[in-house]
Design a protein around this motif. Structure first.
Motif, short mmCIF file in Angstrom:
data_model
loop_
_atom_site.label_atom_id
_atom_site.label_comp_id
_atom_site.label_asym_id
_atom_site.label_seq_id
_atom_site.Cartn_x
_atom_site.Cartn_y
_atom_site.Cartn_z
N VAL A 205 -4.47 -5.32 8.18
CA VAL A 205 -4.78 -4.00 7.62
C VAL A 205 -3.82 -3.68 6.47
N ALA A 206 -2.58 -4.05 6.66
CA ALA A 206 -1.60 -3.81 5.60
C ALA A 206 -2.03 -4.55 4.33
N ARG A 207 -2.49 -5.77 4.50
CA ARG A 207 -2.98 -6.54 3.35
C ARG A 207 -4.19 -5.85 2.73
N GLN A 208 -5.08 -5.39 3.58
CA GLN A 208 -6.26 -4.67 3.09
C GLN A 208 -5.86 -3.49 2.22
N VAL A 209 -4.88 -2.75 2.71
CA VAL A 209 -4.42 -1.58 1.95
C VAL A 209 -3.91 -2.02 0.59
N ALA A 210 -3.13 -3.08 0.59
CA ALA A 210 -2.58 -3.58 -0.67
C ALA A 210 -3.70 -3.99 -1.62
#
Lengths: 143, 143
Positions: A100-105
């Motif tokens: 999810v953190a990657r998605q946000v990025a």
DNA sequence: CTAGGAGTTCAAGTCGACTCGAAGTCAACG
DNA sequence: CGTTGACTTCGAGTCGACTTGAACTCCTAG
């Protein structure tokens, strides 16, 4: 120890709290997304505990952040098996967290690209030079 | 004025630059996601301009941020129609920008929920009290 | 000259996650 | 007693965005 004093909720009530259509709640149940069985009243209707309703809400977050149903199912299976596999459950959560953190990025990167284009239009429209924004032409296309 | 000195790119080259499979590039073309026509060489093979390759890359960002193909198509149609509708194009971009911003916010909210759960596991595992994490029970379920 | 690899078109298939519909049950209300 | 309206099960349909496949062409290197 745990007294049976919890108020039980109908599918409609859970639907309201979670925002999930009743159809979807039944679908989730049949997909094995609940660790324990969902009780029924005399007439066969579903009665959710507060815990289950809460878990349904957590599910909406897992889903909206892109966790696939089979993976939620996998997690729930571990919970169902009881203590002893906490590391594995933890790994699932931590991995998803990172995804999810990657998605946000990624989204923020896309946002930057879009915002650049928005700014170009803003400026051009303000300056009245919008007709220079044409096709994939120099101004519009390059940024 | 615009001299024809641009290097043209094969579908394979565009595929490499954008990360989009060649199949998808052809699919996008047929869905009307390019404003101008894509040239062909004598043998009927696609030749992309730098601008078109760039636009393809922008498309990947629009897509990865959830803009549906029909909406990209709508935008491209406006571009194709030439000057005069910049406000409308601008509106599409700005709206999408806002949608993406909301997406980011939602994802971050989900991330917070997930992170809370991750933290609970971290602490419990560190403290060796992980077996208290059970079912939808008090510790695990409530947070 | 032939084998390989990239390209072409068009049509059909896949995938995940719902979403909908049909047909029936049940409790309460007027 | 009849009619809402929320609930039940089961199975089938939808949707968007690819993805795959078949059958074919073309250029280049050996």
């Amino acid at each position: 120890m745990t007294t049976e004093t919890e108020a039980l909720l109908s599918i409609g009530e859970v639907s309201e709290r979670t925002g999930l259509p009743t159809h979807t709640l039944r679908f989730y149940e049949q997909e094995g997304l609940f660790a324990g069985p969902i009780r029924r009243n005399a007439a066969g209707r579903r009665l959710y505990t507060e815990e289950q309703a809460h878990w349904a809400r957590v599910c909406t977050k897992l889903r909206s952040s892109g966790m696939p149903l089979p993976e939620i199912h996998r997690y729930v299976d571990l919970v169902r098996q009881g203590p002893g596999n906490e590391e594995e459950r933890f790994a699932i959560l931590r991995e998803h967290e990172q995804k999810v953190a990657r998605q946000v990025a990624d989204l923020q990167e896309a946002l930057a690209v879009i915002h650049t284009k928005v700014e170009i239009y803003e400026e051009a429209l303000a300056a009245g030079t919008a007709d220079e924004l044409w096709r994939d032409g120099p101004t519009c296309g390059r940024s």
